[in-house]
Design an enzyme around this catalytic site. Sequence first.
Site, PDB file in Angstrom:
ATOM      1  N   TYR A 172      -3.656   2.567   7.754  1.00 43.89           N
ATOM      2  CA  TYR A 172      -5.013   2.014   7.705  1.00 43.89           C
ATOM      3  C   TYR A 172      -5.127   0.749   8.550  1.00 43.89           C
ATOM      4  O   TYR A 172      -6.240   0.351   8.917  1.00 43.89           O
ATOM      5  CB  TYR A 172      -5.425   1.667   6.277  1.00 43.89           C
ATOM      6  CG  TYR A 172      -5.460   2.812   5.302  1.00 43.89           C
ATOM      7  CD1 TYR A 172      -5.319   4.142   5.700  1.00 43.89           C
ATOM      8  CD2 TYR A 172      -5.625   2.561   3.945  1.00 43.89           C
ATOM      9  CE1 TYR A 172      -5.341   5.174   4.785  1.00 43.89           C
ATOM     10  CE2 TYR A 172      -5.653   3.597   3.011  1.00 43.89           C
ATOM     11  CZ  TYR A 172      -5.493   4.895   3.444  1.00 43.89           C
ATOM     12  OH  TYR A 172      -5.505   5.915   2.515  1.00 43.89           O
TER      13      TYR A 172
ATOM     14  N   HIS B  40       3.441   8.868   2.612  1.00 44.60           N
ATOM     15  CA  HIS B  40       2.046   9.199   2.922  1.00 44.60           C
ATOM     16  C   HIS B  40       1.847  10.693   3.158  1.00 44.60           C
ATOM     17  O   HIS B  40       0.898  11.292   2.656  1.00 44.60           O
ATOM     18  CB  HIS B  40       1.575   8.414   4.148  1.00 44.60           C
ATOM     19  CG  HIS B  40       0.098   8.287   4.243  1.00 44.60           C
ATOM     20  ND1 HIS B  40      -0.532   7.164   4.719  1.00 44.60           N
ATOM     21  CD2 HIS B  40      -0.909   9.146   3.918  1.00 44.60           C
ATOM     22  CE1 HIS B  40      -1.849   7.332   4.689  1.00 44.60           C
ATOM     23  NE2 HIS B  40      -2.095   8.536   4.209  1.00 44.60           N
TER      24      HIS B  40
END
Length: 254
Positions: free
Chosen positions: A36, A94
Amino acid sequence: MDLPPVGLGTMGIEEPEPVATALETGYRHLDTAQIYGNEAVVGEGLAASDVDREDVTVATKLWVDSLAAEDVRAGTEASLDRLGLDYVDLLYVHRPRGDYEPGETLPALDAVREDGLARGIGVSNFTPDQLATAREHLDAPVAANQVEFHPYYQEPGALADAREHGYPLVAYSPLIGGEVFDDPVLGEVAEKHGVSPAAVSVAWLCDTAGVVTIPKASSEAHLRANLAAADIDLDDEDVERIEGIDREAELYPE
């Protein structure tokens, strides 16, 4: 891991103010990730709030280029440095790709947990089969699995696995990238309850599917509405209509 029903998804948040406002509003679960590019922003928002660090579950995710056994510790330490923290409560893989090798990556994650850099190890975007493999290699139980889950994309296999093994399923993209506001069924249920379609989607996830969810919001009004949505009481007709929506859309396919 015991997680609040509604947390803050931070993908796309570029300033610390929404994070600090969320905490002041009552949020106690912040979710970010290396990819992010805003771990420092999340850390600044946490530092700017009056909420005790120990009262907040902070989660981040190692991206696929930090999952080789020799890179896990350095990747974790880099995330902690950006967050300005000594540890995270929840450290995710992730995605199970890139440098991910279950027999090497997961023991390395166990080691950073044992050394106090993370309190729990979670996975994200894992199938039930991948979860079964992860359990074979992790010393500690899987702390959470984070997957895309919303009225247009339901994951019954992931939910069943979470229930069977007793860990929370964390639903990302609960607002379907904003498409909740254009869906006629969600709009009608929202009008019935005097709330927004976004609140209906969050309520359905929390109360019916029984999952934890992490909607993104920036304004105080939307932050409060998403948090309050966990208390909306949908009836059987509402649930049947939502689960009967004849549309499937996965926003983030593998």
